[in-house]
Design a protein around this motif. Structure first.
Motif, PDB file in Angstrom:
ATOM      1  N   HIS A  10       0.896  -1.105  -0.038  1.00 34.82           N
ATOM      2  CA  HIS A  10       0.066   0.083  -0.059  1.00 34.82           C
ATOM      3  C   HIS A  10       0.959   1.042   0.140  1.00 34.82           C
ATOM      4  CE1 HIS A  10       0.824  -0.660   4.539  1.00 34.82           C
ATOM      5  NE2 HIS A  10       0.883   0.887   4.417  1.00 34.82           N
TER       6      HIS A  10
ATOM      7  N   TYR B  61       0.352   5.823   0.708  1.00 29.98           N
ATOM      8  CA  TYR B  61      -0.696   6.848   1.343  1.00 29.98           C
ATOM      9  C   TYR B  61      -0.336   8.051   0.302  1.00 29.98           C
ATOM     10  CZ  TYR B  61      -1.468   4.472   5.521  1.00 29.98           C
ATOM     11  OH  TYR B  61      -1.783   3.643   6.537  1.00 29.98           O
TER      12      TYR B  61
ATOM     13  N   GLN C  47       5.371   6.458   4.000  1.00 26.42           N
ATOM     14  CA  GLN C  47       4.435   6.634   2.875  1.00 26.42           C
ATOM     15  C   GLN C  47       3.978   5.185   1.868  1.00 26.42           C
ATOM     16  OE1 GLN C  47       5.192   9.376  -0.055  1.00 26.42           O
ATOM     17  NE2 GLN C  47       3.423   9.523  -1.061  1.00 26.42           N
TER      18      GLN C  47
ATOM     19  N   ARG D  42      -4.063   4.637  -1.067  1.00 28.31           N
ATOM     20  CA  ARG D  42      -4.917   5.114   0.183  1.00 28.31           C
ATOM     21  C   ARG D  42      -5.130   6.545   0.237  1.00 28.31           C
ATOM     22  NH1 ARG D  42      -2.684   1.124   4.895  1.00 28.31           N
ATOM     23  NH2 ARG D  42      -3.377  -0.803   3.967  1.00 28.31           N
TER      24      ARG D  42
ATOM     25  N   THR E 111      -9.930   4.301  -0.615  1.00 31.67           N
ATOM     26  CA  THR E 111      -9.017   3.621  -1.122  1.00 31.67           C
ATOM     27  C   THR E 111      -8.999   2.917  -2.478  1.00 31.67           C
ATOM     28  OG1 THR E 111      -8.589   2.802   1.084  1.00 31.67           O
ATOM     29  CG2 THR E 111      -7.779   1.379  -0.732  1.00 31.67           C
TER      30      THR E 111
END
Length: 301
Positions: A56, A58, A67, A225, A230
């Motif tokens: 993932h 951000y 991040q 995200r 998301t």
């Protein structure tokens, strides 16, 4: 009587009028030589999280939180130059295409509302005229990247694809919720329109892979995200069979179309074009940093 302005011409329709590949003596407005021809460069590919967790990142980094939870794997690849051989490539066969000699009434690219008012209609018209089968276009966002310190967004030097099949469908549900069920039954594509703002590009040119040389297993879905939702993008594993290209000395009048998704299963393997900015080792010292805009579009039909 007024005369209509000529339409920009897709590069693949300019056979017979394109000059031979420019020589290394070409210079930019600084008088610096523009790198041309094939080049070997290091690209940043996907490295899985060490703990085996789902990858993932951000969109807006959180205080004290990394991040992203995945790493990078650097590989040297050979990038061929599209300049002079643009006619060999198309959206349906390779998931990217080139268009030259495109004029614009937007020159500042400083105000988002002005960009949407002036530049968006130009991009919509460009896609409707140059994407086979397109009958409707919805532009849903854009990103401006600048290389100077303090810029909101800098060139991205990780190989990626902006969308996955999941996130492409989610985009329709997000932006056209009342029509989503019907639109998802037809053909839909996500195409990015990329151009420099201060060409010819010298530093951090854009590399793109021929989608027909990319395997499905090379593409790794990553949670993207946002603060309120998301989404999903794809990172890319290195595969020596991938064929990589760049378009040397891209000018402000050049447009590179990057297809991120295509629901037409007959062109399934030709429906996603990995891309990344890269450091060209031939970039002259003192070359101006690249500035660019990428507009993202849902294309129906």
């Amino acid at each position: 009587m007024t005369t209509a302005a000529p339409r920009p011409t897709p590069a693949h329709k300019l056979s017979g009028t394109i000059s031979s590949t420019p020589t290394s003596t070409d210079v930019n407005f600084q008088g610096l030589p523009i790198p041309r021809g094939p080049v070997k460069a290091s690209l940043s590919f996907y490295k899985p999280p060490e703990d085996g967790a789902k990858p993932h990142n951000y969109v807006e980094p959180l205080p004290g939180v990394p991040q992203r939870n995945f790493g990078e794997s650097l590989h040297e690849v050979t990038l061929d130059d599209l300049r002079g051989q643009e006619q060999k490539f198309s959206l349906n066969n390779n998931a990217f295409d080139t268009i030259q000699s495109v004029s614009s009434q937007e020159h500042e690219f400083q105000d988002d509302e002005q960009i949407k008012r002036v530049y968006y209609p130009e991009v919509e018209k460009l896609l409707l005229e140059n994407v086979p089968g397109a009958n409707r276009v919805l532009l849903f966002d854009h990103t401006i990247r600048r290389s100077h310190p303090g810029a909101n967004r800098a060139p991205v030097t990780r190989v990626h694809v902006d969308q996955t099949p999941f996130s492409a469908a989610q985009r329709i549900k997000l932006h056209l919720p009342n029509e989503a069920d019907k639109l998802l039954q037809g053909r839909y594509r996500i195409i990015n329109v990329w151009r420099p703002l201060n060409g010819p590009v010298m530093a951090h040119p854009l590399a793109v892979a021929d989608s027909s040389t990319v395997r499905d297993e090379d593409l790794i879905p990553v949670e993207h995200r946002y603060p309120d939702r998301t989404g999903e993008t794809a990172q890319v594993l290195f595969n020596p069979s991938q064929k990589w290209y760049y378009w040397s000395g891209m000018k402000n009048e050049d447009r590179l179309l990057l297809k991120c998704f295509d629901s037409d299963e007959t062109v399934g393997l030709w429906g996603r074009a990995p891309h990344t900015a890269f450091v060209d080792p031939r970039t002259p010292e003192g070359a101006v940093g690249r500035e660019s805009i990428e507009v993202r579009a849902l294309v129906f039909g």
